[in-house]
Design a protein around this motif. Structure first.
Motif, PDB file in Angstrom:
ATOM      1  N   ARG A  29       6.639  -8.846   5.196  1.00  0.00           N
ATOM      2  CA  ARG A  29       6.211  -8.248   6.461  1.00  0.00           C
ATOM      3  C   ARG A  29       7.403  -7.568   7.135  1.00  0.00           C
ATOM      4  N   VAL A  30       8.570  -8.145   6.974  1.00  0.00           N
ATOM      5  CA  VAL A  30       9.819  -7.567   7.481  1.00  0.00           C
ATOM      6  C   VAL A  30      10.751  -7.421   6.274  1.00  0.00           C
ATOM      7  N   PRO A  31      10.608  -6.308   5.539  1.00  0.00           N
ATOM      8  CA  PRO A  31      11.327  -6.164   4.272  1.00  0.00           C
ATOM      9  C   PRO A  31      12.820  -5.918   4.441  1.00  0.00           C
ATOM     10  N   ASP A  32      13.575  -6.391   3.458  1.00  0.00           N
ATOM     11  CA  ASP A  32      15.009  -6.116   3.393  1.00  0.00           C
ATOM     12  C   ASP A  32      15.236  -4.970   2.417  1.00  0.00           C
ATOM     13  N   LEU A  33      16.270  -4.194   2.673  1.00  0.00           N
ATOM     14  CA  LEU A  33      16.579  -3.031   1.858  1.00  0.00           C
ATOM     15  C   LEU A  33      17.900  -3.263   1.129  1.00  0.00           C
ATOM     16  N   PHE A  34      17.949  -2.831  -0.122  1.00  0.00           N
ATOM     17  CA  PHE A  34      19.139  -2.931  -0.959  1.00  0.00           C
ATOM     18  C   PHE A  34      19.461  -1.536  -1.474  1.00  0.00           C
ATOM     19  N   ILE A  35      20.723  -1.146  -1.361  1.00  0.00           N
ATOM     20  CA  ILE A  35      21.174   0.167  -1.834  1.00  0.00           C
ATOM     21  C   ILE A  35      22.176  -0.073  -2.956  1.00  0.00           C
ATOM     22  N   ASP A  36      21.937   0.543  -4.095  1.00  0.00           N
ATOM     23  CA  ASP A  36      22.817   0.372  -5.259  1.00  0.00           C
ATOM     24  C   ASP A  36      23.031  -1.108  -5.583  1.00  0.00           C
ATOM     25  N   GLY A  37      21.989  -1.909  -5.394  1.00  0.00           N
ATOM     26  CA  GLY A  37      22.034  -3.329  -5.730  1.00  0.00           C
ATOM     27  C   GLY A  37      22.635  -4.227  -4.668  1.00  0.00           C
ATOM     28  N   LEU A  38      23.158  -3.649  -3.596  1.00  0.00           N
ATOM     29  CA  LEU A  38      23.776  -4.431  -2.528  1.00  0.00           C
ATOM     30  C   LEU A  38      22.906  -4.431  -1.283  1.00  0.00           C
TER      31      LEU A  38
END
Length: 86
Positions: A29-38
């Protein structure tokens, strides 16, 4: 749902990373974001982008599972990448 957001350099950089296929998002419901695996250093902005309907998971997933993030049509419009209808 879309809302008016301030499009600053950070917001646009996150949208560009998603557009470039460099981002993953958790199914939540409150997603986390990862950029280039971090983990994204600004999860608040990532949450705002998701809740505003600018980014979403590329496919259905179990809660907490990471999947590719994609731009919605509203997200593409925000970046100016929607092609005019022919």
């Amino acid at each position: 749902m879309t809302t008016a957001l301030p499009f600053n350099h950070r917001t646009l950089a996150l949208l560009r990373a998603v557009s470039a296929g460099r981002a993953e998002i958790t199914a939540s419901r409150v997603p986390d974001l990862f950029i280039d695996g971090l983990a994204c250093g600004d999860q608040y902005t990532a949450h705002v982008l998701a809740q505003a309907g600018l980014i979403r998971p590329a496919r259905p997933a179990a809660v907490g599972q990471r999947v590719p993030a994609v731009l919605t049509e509203a997200g593409r419009t925000a970046l100016g990448t929607v092609q005019p209808a022919a």
